[in-house]
Motif scaffolding. Structure first.
Motif, PDB file in Angstrom:
ATOM      1  N   ALA A   1      10.116  -2.214 -37.584  1.00 36.66           N
ATOM      2  CA  ALA A   1      11.523  -2.357 -37.208  1.00 36.66           C
ATOM      3  C   ALA A   1      11.656  -3.228 -35.958  1.00 36.66           C
ATOM      4  O   ALA A   1      12.517  -4.112 -35.901  1.00 36.66           O
ATOM      5  N   LYS A   2      10.790  -3.010 -34.990  1.00 38.37           N
ATOM      6  CA  LYS A   2      10.824  -3.804 -33.765  1.00 38.37           C
ATOM      7  C   LYS A   2      10.447  -5.262 -34.056  1.00 38.37           C
ATOM      8  O   LYS A   2      11.103  -6.187 -33.583  1.00 38.37           O
ATOM      9  N   THR A   3       9.401  -5.458 -34.847  1.00 36.77           N
ATOM     10  CA  THR A   3       8.932  -6.804 -35.168  1.00 36.77           C
ATOM     11  C   THR A   3       9.990  -7.623 -35.885  1.00 36.77           C
ATOM     12  O   THR A   3      10.204  -8.799 -35.576  1.00 36.77           O
ATOM     13  N   PHE A   4      10.669  -6.996 -36.857  1.00 36.69           N
ATOM     14  CA  PHE A   4      11.651  -7.715 -37.659  1.00 36.69           C
ATOM     15  C   PHE A   4      13.079  -7.562 -37.148  1.00 36.69           C
ATOM     16  O   PHE A   4      14.025  -8.033 -37.772  1.00 36.69           O
ATOM     17  N   ARG A   5      13.230  -6.865 -36.028  1.00 37.94           N
ATOM     18  CA  ARG A   5      14.535  -6.681 -35.378  1.00 37.94           C
ATOM     19  C   ARG A   5      15.571  -6.096 -36.334  1.00 37.94           C
ATOM     20  O   ARG A   5      16.654  -6.660 -36.521  1.00 37.94           O
ATOM     21  N   VAL A   6      15.187  -4.990 -36.939  1.00 33.84           N
ATOM     22  CA  VAL A   6      16.091  -4.255 -37.825  1.00 33.84           C
ATOM     23  C   VAL A   6      16.066  -2.790 -37.395  1.00 33.84           C
ATOM     24  O   VAL A   6      15.127  -2.350 -36.733  1.00 33.84           O
ATOM     25  N   PRO A   7      17.063  -2.000 -37.770  1.00 30.10           N
ATOM     26  CA  PRO A   7      17.032  -0.569 -37.452  1.00 30.10           C
ATOM     27  C   PRO A   7      15.900   0.118 -38.206  1.00 30.10           C
ATOM     28  O   PRO A   7      15.506  -0.315 -39.293  1.00 30.10           O
ATOM     29  N   LYS A   8      15.368   1.184 -37.634  1.00 30.19           N
ATOM     30  CA  LYS A   8      14.303   1.950 -38.296  1.00 30.19           C
ATOM     31  C   LYS A   8      14.726   2.418 -39.683  1.00 30.19           C
ATOM     32  O   LYS A   8      13.907   2.502 -40.588  1.00 30.19           O
TER      33      LYS A   8
ATOM     34  N   GLU B   1      13.011 -14.750 -45.043  1.00 34.33           N
ATOM     35  CA  GLU B   1      13.307 -14.374 -43.658  1.00 34.33           C
ATOM     36  C   GLU B   1      12.146 -13.590 -43.044  1.00 34.33           C
ATOM     37  O   GLU B   1      11.805 -13.792 -41.871  1.00 34.33           O
TER      38      GLU B   1
ATOM     39  N   LYS C   1       9.958 -14.802 -39.784  1.00 40.97           N
ATOM     40  CA  LYS C   1       9.796 -13.973 -38.582  1.00 40.97           C
ATOM     41  C   LYS C   1       8.326 -13.750 -38.284  1.00 40.97           C
ATOM     42  O   LYS C   1       7.926 -13.719 -37.119  1.00 40.97           O
TER      43      LYS C   1
ATOM     44  N   ASP D   1       7.014 -16.898 -36.726  1.00 41.26           N
ATOM     45  CA  ASP D   1       7.542 -17.036 -35.365  1.00 41.26           C
ATOM     46  C   ASP D   1       6.745 -16.195 -34.374  1.00 41.26           C
ATOM     47  O   ASP D   1       6.605 -16.569 -33.213  1.00 41.26           O
ATOM     48  N   GLU D   2       6.223 -15.047 -34.829  1.00 40.75           N
ATOM     49  CA  GLU D   2       5.471 -14.138 -33.970  1.00 40.75           C
ATOM     50  C   GLU D   2       4.079 -14.672 -33.648  1.00 40.75           C
ATOM     51  O   GLU D   2       3.473 -14.262 -32.685  1.00 40.75           O
TER      52      GLU D   2
END
Length: 65
Positions: free
Chosen positions: A24-31, A56, A60, A63-64
């Protein structure tokens, strides 16, 4: 495939919780958007990330790097 290293032990779902939080943190989405759809009790898991297309997700990840 994506290899993820976790610190939590595979006891009482702790490793799964850590895996979900990390993704969730890596892909910037809610858990709540990260779902283990297969392999909840094993080392190999199939995970769904809601709200993102495959392209997408690949973007991402690149990008990491």
């Amino acid at each position: 495939a994506l290899k993820v290293y976790l610190k939590s032990p595979p006891v009482d779902g702790k490793a799964n919780e850590e895996c979900i939080a990390l993704l969730a943190k890596t892909f910037r989405v809610p858990k709540s958007s990260v779902i283990i759809s297969k392999g909840e009790h094993g080392k190999r898991k199939r995970v769904s990330i809601g709200g993102l297309t495959f392209d997408e997700i690949r973007q991402k990840l690149s990008d990491e790097s």
